[in-house]
Design an enzyme around this catalytic site. Structure first.
Site, PDB file in Angstrom:
ATOM      1  N   ASN A  88      29.599  30.400  41.794  1.00 49.47           N
ATOM      2  CA  ASN A  88      29.265  31.310  42.811  1.00 49.47           C
ATOM      3  C   ASN A  88      29.611  32.649  42.578  1.00 49.47           C
ATOM      4  O   ASN A  88      30.828  32.988  42.409  1.00 49.47           O
ATOM      5  CB  ASN A  88      30.077  30.976  44.052  1.00 49.47           C
ATOM      6  CG  ASN A  88      30.044  31.743  45.348  1.00 49.47           C
ATOM      7  OD1 ASN A  88      29.147  32.832  45.122  1.00 49.47           O
ATOM      8  ND2 ASN A  88      30.935  31.737  46.307  1.00 49.47           N
ATOM      9  N   LYS A 140      29.128  35.475  44.076  1.00 49.25           N
ATOM     10  CA  LYS A 140      29.385  36.429  44.941  1.00 49.25           C
ATOM     11  C   LYS A 140      28.588  37.694  44.860  1.00 49.25           C
ATOM     12  O   LYS A 140      27.564  37.657  44.250  1.00 49.25           O
ATOM     13  CB  LYS A 140      30.922  36.572  44.934  1.00 49.25           C
ATOM     14  CG  LYS A 140      31.619  35.207  45.036  1.00 49.25           C
ATOM     15  CD  LYS A 140      33.006  35.315  45.532  1.00 49.25           C
ATOM     16  CE  LYS A 140      33.656  33.789  45.579  1.00 49.25           C
ATOM     17  NZ  LYS A 140      34.853  33.796  46.022  1.00 49.25           N
ATOM     18  N   HIS A 170      29.993  29.375  53.211  1.00 49.90           N
ATOM     19  CA  HIS A 170      31.038  29.782  52.536  1.00 49.90           C
ATOM     20  C   HIS A 170      31.915  30.264  53.593  1.00 49.90           C
ATOM     21  O   HIS A 170      31.557  31.099  54.391  1.00 49.90           O
ATOM     22  CB  HIS A 170      30.514  30.704  51.400  1.00 49.90           C
ATOM     23  CG  HIS A 170      31.617  31.065  50.344  1.00 49.90           C
ATOM     24  ND1 HIS A 170      32.732  31.883  50.831  1.00 49.90           N
ATOM     25  CD2 HIS A 170      31.892  30.383  49.266  1.00 49.90           C
ATOM     26  CE1 HIS A 170      33.519  31.771  49.742  1.00 49.90           C
ATOM     27  NE2 HIS A 170      33.189  31.049  48.603  1.00 49.90           N
ATOM     28  N   GLU A 204      33.628  33.134  53.175  1.00 48.80           N
ATOM     29  CA  GLU A 204      33.678  34.484  53.247  1.00 48.80           C
ATOM     30  C   GLU A 204      32.713  34.843  54.217  1.00 48.80           C
ATOM     31  O   GLU A 204      32.435  35.886  55.009  1.00 48.80           O
ATOM     32  CB  GLU A 204      33.406  35.098  51.833  1.00 48.80           C
ATOM     33  CG  GLU A 204      34.498  34.979  51.096  1.00 48.80           C
ATOM     34  CD  GLU A 204      34.335  35.065  49.354  1.00 48.80           C
ATOM     35  OE1 GLU A 204      33.491  35.207  49.130  1.00 48.80           O
ATOM     36  OE2 GLU A 204      35.397  34.651  48.643  1.00 48.80           O
ATOM     37  N   GLU A 247      36.690  23.692  49.883  1.00 49.32           N
ATOM     38  CA  GLU A 247      37.149  25.045  49.394  1.00 49.32           C
ATOM     39  C   GLU A 247      38.231  25.292  50.382  1.00 49.32           C
ATOM     40  O   GLU A 247      38.102  26.296  51.286  1.00 49.32           O
ATOM     41  CB  GLU A 247      36.141  26.151  49.331  1.00 49.32           C
ATOM     42  CG  GLU A 247      35.077  25.905  48.387  1.00 49.32           C
ATOM     43  CD  GLU A 247      34.406  27.120  47.768  1.00 49.32           C
ATOM     44  OE1 GLU A 247      34.207  27.208  46.570  1.00 49.32           O
ATOM     45  OE2 GLU A 247      34.158  28.232  48.561  1.00 49.32           O
ATOM     46  N   GLY A 255      40.030  32.826  45.149  1.00 52.69           N
ATOM     47  CA  GLY A 255      40.160  34.192  44.646  1.00 52.69           C
ATOM     48  C   GLY A 255      41.546  34.433  44.732  1.00 52.69           C
ATOM     49  O   GLY A 255      41.906  35.779  44.339  1.00 52.69           O
ATOM     50  N   SER A 272      39.857  28.909  43.010  1.00 51.47           N
ATOM     51  CA  SER A 272      40.779  29.291  41.562  1.00 51.47           C
ATOM     52  C   SER A 272      40.582  28.028  40.595  1.00 51.47           C
ATOM     53  O   SER A 272      41.598  27.939  39.875  1.00 51.47           O
ATOM     54  CB  SER A 272      41.959  29.527  42.118  1.00 51.47           C
ATOM     55  OG  SER A 272      42.076  30.612  42.879  1.00 51.47           O
TER      56      SER A 272
END
Ligand code: PGA
Length: 255
Positions: A13, A15, A98, A100, A170, A176, A216
């Protein structure tokens, strides 16, 4: 071993990273490193990089995905891209839900469900993301949160369409942050996800569903995570932007 029924999937991904030129270069770097892989490899790139990515990845074992889509086919939705547009370009995968997107762009379980339906209608493969926040984990409501996210995401999705869906667990606190879930924590939730799929559908659907871990994941911790019975691969952010790290994770998935 039910795990043997499933092909591992390693998905990057990217991003909001890489321009067109950088996309071509990175995929050209990754291609020879992963060409003998037995697992499925997907790179989910920004919309603006889809065309160059599709062109460089043509005739390789790398599939290209987008990171979001709109649920309507077309219309007055300034700035949006539909699942229909993606499939017409030759894109094969799309990440939906996701954290985010949920956090910064107000996506809800209901829009996630609509997007999955739109993607399936367009024959796209879906990587559906679910996961709890640190606060929710500390309140001991991880399982409730995941269960609600899944039940709404899968509403009105028929059994025959399950093969188009991959679920990525996730935990938001691991994304991250460099703070990976332990393999036990990740396995526990991935096992739970499979149980919910079994409840919603049947054992066959649950056994054949690919469930990924994301947060991560890197070349060092991938091995232990990927050895878990219910973890069939990874959704990789930061480490997917470096060819050496990404290809190491692919190797672990094949091992
Ligand atoms: P990360 O991101 O690997 O950088 O933690 C994973 C993701 O958000 O999909």
């Amino acid at each position: 071993m039910n795990k043997l029924l499933r092909t591992p999937v390693i998905a990057g991904n990217w991003k909001m990273n890489k321009n067109c030129e950088e996309t071509k270069n990175l995929i050209e770097e990754i291609t020879p490193l992963v060409k003998k892989a037995n697992c499925k490899i997907v790179l989910c790139v920004p919309y603006t990089d889809l065309l160059p990515a599709l062109s460089v990845a043509a005739n390789t074992n790398i599939k290209i995905g987008a990171q979001n889509c709109h649920f309507e086919d077309h219309g007055a939705f300034t700035g949006e891209i539909s699942a229909k547009m993606l499939s017409s370009m030759g894109v094969e995968y799309v990440v939906i839900g996701h954290s985010e997107r949920r956090m910064y762009f107000s996506e809800t379980d209901i829009t996630v469900n609509k997007k999955i339906k739109a993607a399936i209608k367009e024959k796209l493969n879906v990587i559906l993301c679910v996961g709890e926040s640190l606060e929710q984990r500390e309140q001991n409501i991880t399982f409730e949160v995941i269960s609600t996210q899944l039940k709404i995401a899968f509403k009105d999705i028929i059994n025959e369409d399950l093969e188009k869906i991959i679920v990525a667990y996730e935990p938001i606190w691991a994304i991250g942050t460099g703070k990976t879930a332990t393999s036990e924590q990740a396995e526990e939730v991935c096992y739970f996800i499979r149980e919910i799929i079994k409840q919603l559908y049947d054992k066959k659907g649950a056994d054949s569903m690919s469930i990924l871990y994301g947060g991560s994941m890197n070349a060092k911790n991938a091995k232990e995570l990927l050895l878990q019975n219910n973890i069939d691969g990874g959704l990789i952010g930061g480490a997917s932007l470096k060819s050496a790290d990404f290809s190491e994770i692919v190797k672990e998935a094949d091992a």
